[in-house]
Scaffold this motif. Structure first.
Motif, mmCIF file in Angstrom:
data_model
loop_
_atom_site.group_PDB
_atom_site.id
_atom_site.type_symbol
_atom_site.label_atom_id
_atom_site.label_comp_id
_atom_site.label_asym_id
_atom_site.label_seq_id
_atom_site.Cartn_x
_atom_site.Cartn_y
_atom_site.Cartn_z
ATOM 1 N N ASP A 1 0.841 -1.200 0.000
ATOM 2 C CA ASP A 1 0.000 0.000 0.000
ATOM 3 C C ASP A 1 0.881 1.257 0.000
ATOM 4 O O ASP A 1 1.212 1.802 1.056
ATOM 5 C CB ASP A 1 -0.929 -0.012 1.213
ATOM 6 N N ILE A 2 1.252 1.712 -1.190
ATOM 7 C CA ILE A 2 2.065 2.923 -1.316
ATOM 8 C C ILE A 2 1.287 4.135 -0.822
ATOM 9 O O ILE A 2 1.850 5.053 -0.214
ATOM 10 C CB ILE A 2 2.519 3.109 -2.778
ATOM 11 N N SER A 3 -0.012 4.142 -1.089
ATOM 12 C CA SER A 3 -0.842 5.278 -0.652
ATOM 13 C C SER A 3 -0.775 5.445 0.861
ATOM 14 O O SER A 3 -0.564 6.555 1.385
ATOM 15 C CB SER A 3 -2.294 5.077 -1.103
ATOM 16 N N ALA A 4 -0.938 4.345 1.592
ATOM 17 C CA ALA A 4 -0.891 4.411 3.059
ATOM 18 C C ALA A 4 0.503 4.796 3.545
ATOM 19 O O ALA A 4 0.650 5.569 4.513
ATOM 20 C CB ALA A 4 -1.303 3.062 3.652
ATOM 21 N N GLN A 5 1.520 4.265 2.890
ATOM 22 C CA GLN A 5 2.893 4.603 3.265
ATOM 23 C C GLN A 5 3.141 6.110 3.103
ATOM 24 O O GLN A 5 3.815 6.739 3.927
ATOM 25 C CB GLN A 5 3.873 3.818 2.390
ATOM 26 N N THR A 6 2.594 6.667 2.037
ATOM 27 C CA THR A 6 2.781 8.100 1.783
ATOM 28 C C THR A 6 2.068 8.944 2.833
ATOM 29 O O THR A 6 2.624 9.918 3.363
ATOM 30 C CB THR A 6 2.272 8.460 0.377
ATOM 31 N N ILE A 7 0.827 8.595 3.110
ATOM 32 C CA ILE A 7 0.046 9.337 4.102
ATOM 33 C C ILE A 7 0.760 9.326 5.449
ATOM 34 O O ILE A 7 0.845 10.347 6.153
ATOM 35 C CB ILE A 7 -1.372 8.742 4.216
ATOM 36 N N GLU A 8 1.314 8.184 5.819
ATOM 37 C CA GLU A 8 2.029 8.071 7.092
ATOM 38 C C GLU A 8 3.290 8.940 7.083
ATOM 39 O O GLU A 8 3.619 9.598 8.081
ATOM 40 C CB GLU A 8 2.402 6.606 7.340
ATOM 41 N N ALA A 9 3.985 8.971 5.922
ATOM 42 C CA ALA A 9 5.242 9.725 5.842
ATOM 43 C C ALA A 9 5.033 11.223 5.988
ATOM 44 O O ALA A 9 5.885 11.928 6.540
ATOM 45 C CB ALA A 9 5.939 9.417 4.514
ATOM 46 N N VAL A 10 3.899 11.749 5.499
ATOM 47 C CA VAL A 10 3.686 13.201 5.509
ATOM 48 C C VAL A 10 2.754 13.641 6.640
ATOM 49 O O VAL A 10 2.392 14.818 6.723
ATOM 50 C CB VAL A 10 3.131 13.681 4.141
ATOM 51 N N ALA B 1 11.054 8.637 2.632
ATOM 52 C CA ALA B 1 10.363 7.451 3.139
ATOM 53 C C ALA B 1 10.382 6.328 2.111
ATOM 54 O O ALA B 1 10.553 5.151 2.460
ATOM 55 C CB ALA B 1 8.923 7.809 3.517
ATOM 56 N N GLY B 2 10.196 6.674 0.848
ATOM 57 C CA GLY B 2 10.277 5.657 -0.203
ATOM 58 C C GLY B 2 11.661 5.046 -0.275
ATOM 59 O O GLY B 2 11.818 3.831 -0.455
ATOM 60 N N HIS B 3 12.675 5.885 -0.135
ATOM 61 C CA HIS B 3 14.059 5.414 -0.137
ATOM 62 C C HIS B 3 14.296 4.479 1.055
ATOM 63 O O HIS B 3 14.909 3.398 0.911
ATOM 64 C CB HIS B 3 14.999 6.619 -0.081
ATOM 65 N N ALA B 4 13.798 4.852 2.222
ATOM 66 C CA ALA B 4 13.969 4.028 3.419
ATOM 67 C C ALA B 4 13.234 2.701 3.288
ATOM 68 O O ALA B 4 13.716 1.659 3.761
ATOM 69 C CB ALA B 4 13.473 4.795 4.649
ATOM 70 N N TYR B 5 12.078 2.718 2.641
ATOM 71 C CA TYR B 5 11.332 1.463 2.443
ATOM 72 C C TYR B 5 12.155 0.485 1.613
ATOM 73 O O TYR B 5 12.148 -0.727 1.871
ATOM 74 C CB TYR B 5 10.000 1.737 1.755
#
Length: 648
Positions: free
Chosen positions: A150-159, A216-220
């Motif tokens: 879930d990239i969408s959820a990962q993004t929401i959490e990051a910001v 966050a994407g880099h860390a993932y």
């Protein structure tokens, strides 16, 4: 388009390091895939890799979200060797929604990596993409490696720390995806950080949110490497000659080439244009170059645009106009005016799929007849075709040279692929270009008489600035008398002036045609023009490695053609002409040289793939390609390729 990596199916994700990788980002037209691809291209160039890109987006300003026809994609081929095309099949596909997966997955190599945002795989979005079941769960993706989360959820959490609502938070999703790609291919993030801070200088909170998503994407990626198919891959820089390099698109190269041409001519440049896809970017780029004596004018329509440029040329500037096929059609009468008045003019045609509105954002080469023949009356006009984004720069200078030295309009052909694609460009040393200063007529040229149509050794009439004392003369679209330029309808005069205009264009000094790859004679010549250069070159290279007697000839000067081209073509047993139309250049070659040129055509809106051309070449030869053991394969001269390429 750049060449596809010759590697194992899992090259992008295996432990064996390939020398090139093809990555495609795909999502909804609002997901920022073009921006993601553009920034990944920048980071790839900074890493020293050779590259070529292929932006592919819908014509609709904003297609309904989640639909198949609203998918926007950006493909890049990059590596540690020379790259000529954007690649046939992706090693990695990043799919941001079901529609992006549905429209792109079959292009991915078996064993390639699919990165899928499951956050968008709702029942509603699956229905929009015409999926009866969820492909992530039903086993239909078994022949690929799949990383679905879930990239969408990962993004929401990051910001989350920046207090953005869900809608604004999800706008950072492309940066999260870019961060993951940056990790996958060992790219530094700092240049993207700087770009984001500059882009959102007036809204620093948005810059911080996007940077957080990127990081966050880099860390993932670092975390996901511990298990699953995701691996990090480093590609060494391509060996390159020392110099200053930058990435360049075809539209940027046109703008800079036109300015360079005007500077070499020591003339101010006037650009009269009207917005049309994919030519609009030329106006955008030229508008930023006012410090180089550039005037840009957005007219009310295509006819006004070209007529303003003709007026600028009459006034002693370098007049330039630009459009795509439909707009070029509207400019047709004014092109005839420029031919009749014999004024210099550069017309840039960024071809797209037609006819009519056709395929506004897709690529095609279907305006060649229009360029060579498409005006009323006998109205010959030089035509120059660029083969790649970087090549456009020199082609634009060449068009400027011909226009002024021969007092004629010139058409410069690019296409949607060249205009939007990017590749590395070694910035040339200005000292290597020879100045071409213009001489205006300042006094009467026949004793006490002015002869405004008296021709020089090249057949060109003098260029006279309006207002020059004693040099008042008529100008317009009605037939002119030989030398004097007076109105003259007489049969003999019209014959003489028609012959003079034709002779001037026929006599333009065009460099001899060279062979791009292979020998100057043999069994088969593959003859191309324009943006087919990359796939043809790689297909011929691979075929020659299998022992086939095949050469690649690529023509820049479409009209008039090089003086030695006929003899060169007659040195081959067979001539194959791949082009993205129904066989237009093939017809011109047959007409001019009486050679049995055979067509290989494609009008899908997509560039040729290397494999399509390689298969077509193989049909000319006996035996199975690759089984020659290094020995020359004998040609099967009776077996001709299909006139239509297989559209993927």
């Amino acid at each position: 388009m750049a060449d596809q990596a010759v590697s194992k199916p899992q090259a992008a994700v295996s432990s064996n390091t390939p020398d090139a990788v093809v990555v495609r980002f795909a999502g909804d037209s609002g997901d920022g895939m073009q921006l993601t691809g553009g920034q990944f291209t920048l980071s790839t160039a900074l890493a020293g890799n050779d590259l070529a890109t292929f932006p592919d987006f819908p014509a609709e300003i904003r297609a309904p979200q989640g639909t198949l026809f609203g998918v926007s994609a950006f493909q890049i081929n990059f590596g540690s060797r020379e790259i000529n095309t954007a690649g046939d099949a992706p090693d990695v596909l990043v799919a941001m929604n079901p529609a992006a997966l549905k429209t792109n997955v079959e292009a991915v190599k078996p064993g390639g990596l699919l990165i899928i945002d499951t956050g968008e795989f709702s029942k509603r979005n699956l229905d929009k993409a015409k999926y009866a079941t969820n492909p992530v769960e039903d086993g239909s993706l078994a022949k690929w490696q799949v990383l679905a989360f879930d990239i969408s959820a990962q993004t929401i959490e990051a910001v989350k720390p920046f207090g953005l609502g869900n809608k604004d938070a999800l706008r950072c999703k492309n940066m999260w995806t870019l961060g993951l790609a940056m990790w996958m291919f060992d790219r530094p993030r700092e240049p993207i950080h700087q770009w984001l801070r500059a882009k959102f200088a007036k809204a620093p909170e948005l810059a911080d949110a996007n940077i957080a998503a990127l990081d966050a994407g880099h860390a993932y990626g670092e975390t996901a490497e511990l298990s699953g198919p995701l691996k990090q891959l480093h590609l060494d820089p391509v060996p390159s000659a020392p110099g200053l390099y930058r990435t360049i698109t075809g539209a940027e190269a046109v703008a800079m080439g036109l300015v360079a041409g005007a500077q070499l001519l020591e003339l101010p440049l006037f650009f009269g244009g009207y917005p049309i896809t994919p030519a609009s970017a030329i106006l955008h780029h030229l508008a930023r170059l006012k410090e180089f004596g550039v005037t840009t004018f957005q007219a009310e329509d295509e006819i006004a645009a070209i007529c303003s440029a003709i007026g600028a040329s009459y006034a002693g500037q370098l007049g330039v106009t630009s459009s795509s096929g439909p707009g070029i059609a509207l400019k047709g009468e004014a092109m005839g005016l420029a031919i009749m008045t014999e004024l210099p003019l550069v017309i840039v045609n960024s071809q797209r799929g037609g006819p009519s509105t056709g395929l506004p954002t897709k690529t095609e080469q279907s305006d060649l007849y229009q360029a060579v023949y498409g005006r009323n009356g006998d109205a010959p006009m030089p035509v120059v075709a660029a083969r790649s984004p970087a090549d456009v720069f020199e082609c634009a200078i060449e068009a400027c040279r011909i226009a002024v030295q021969y007092m004629t309009p010139v058409m410069l052909l690019t296409d949607g692929y060249i205009a939007n694609a990017a590749e590395p460009w070694k910035v040339p040393d200005p000292a290597t270009f020879k100045p071409m200063p213009v001489s205006f007529l300042e006094e009467k040229n026949a004793g006490d008489e002015l002869l405004p149509y008296k021709r020089d050794a090249k057949g060109a009439r003098p260029w006279i600035r309006p207002g020059t004392p004693g040099l008042m003369h008529r100008i317009g679209g009605i037939e002119k008398a030989v030398d004097t330029g007076h109105i003259d309808y007489s049969p003999g005069n019209h014959q003489a002036m028609t012959d003079a205009r034709k002779g001037k264009v026929d006599g333009i000094d065009v460099p001899d045609q060279e062979v791009a790859l292979g020998e100057t004679s043999g069994k088969l010549a593959v003859v191309g023009w324009g943006s087919t250069y990359g796939p043809i070159h790689q297909a011929v290279r691979r075929s020659r490695a299998k022992g086939m007697d095949v050469s690649h000839i690529h023509v820049r000067h479409i009209w008039p053609m090089p003086a030695n081209l006929g003899d060169l073509l007659r040195g081959f047993d067979k001539v194959l002409v791949p082009e993205m139309n129904t066989g237009q250049f093939k017809t011109v070659l047959r007409d001019q040289y009486l050679v049995d040129a055979q067509p290989l055509t494609k009008t899908s809106g997509q560039p040729f793939q290397i494999a399509e051309l390689e298969a077509a070449i193989a049909t000319y030869f006996d035996g199975v390609p690759g089984d020659a053991g290094g020995d020359e394969i004998e040609p099967n001269l009776q077996q001709l390729p299909s006139v239509k390429a297989v559209n993927p």
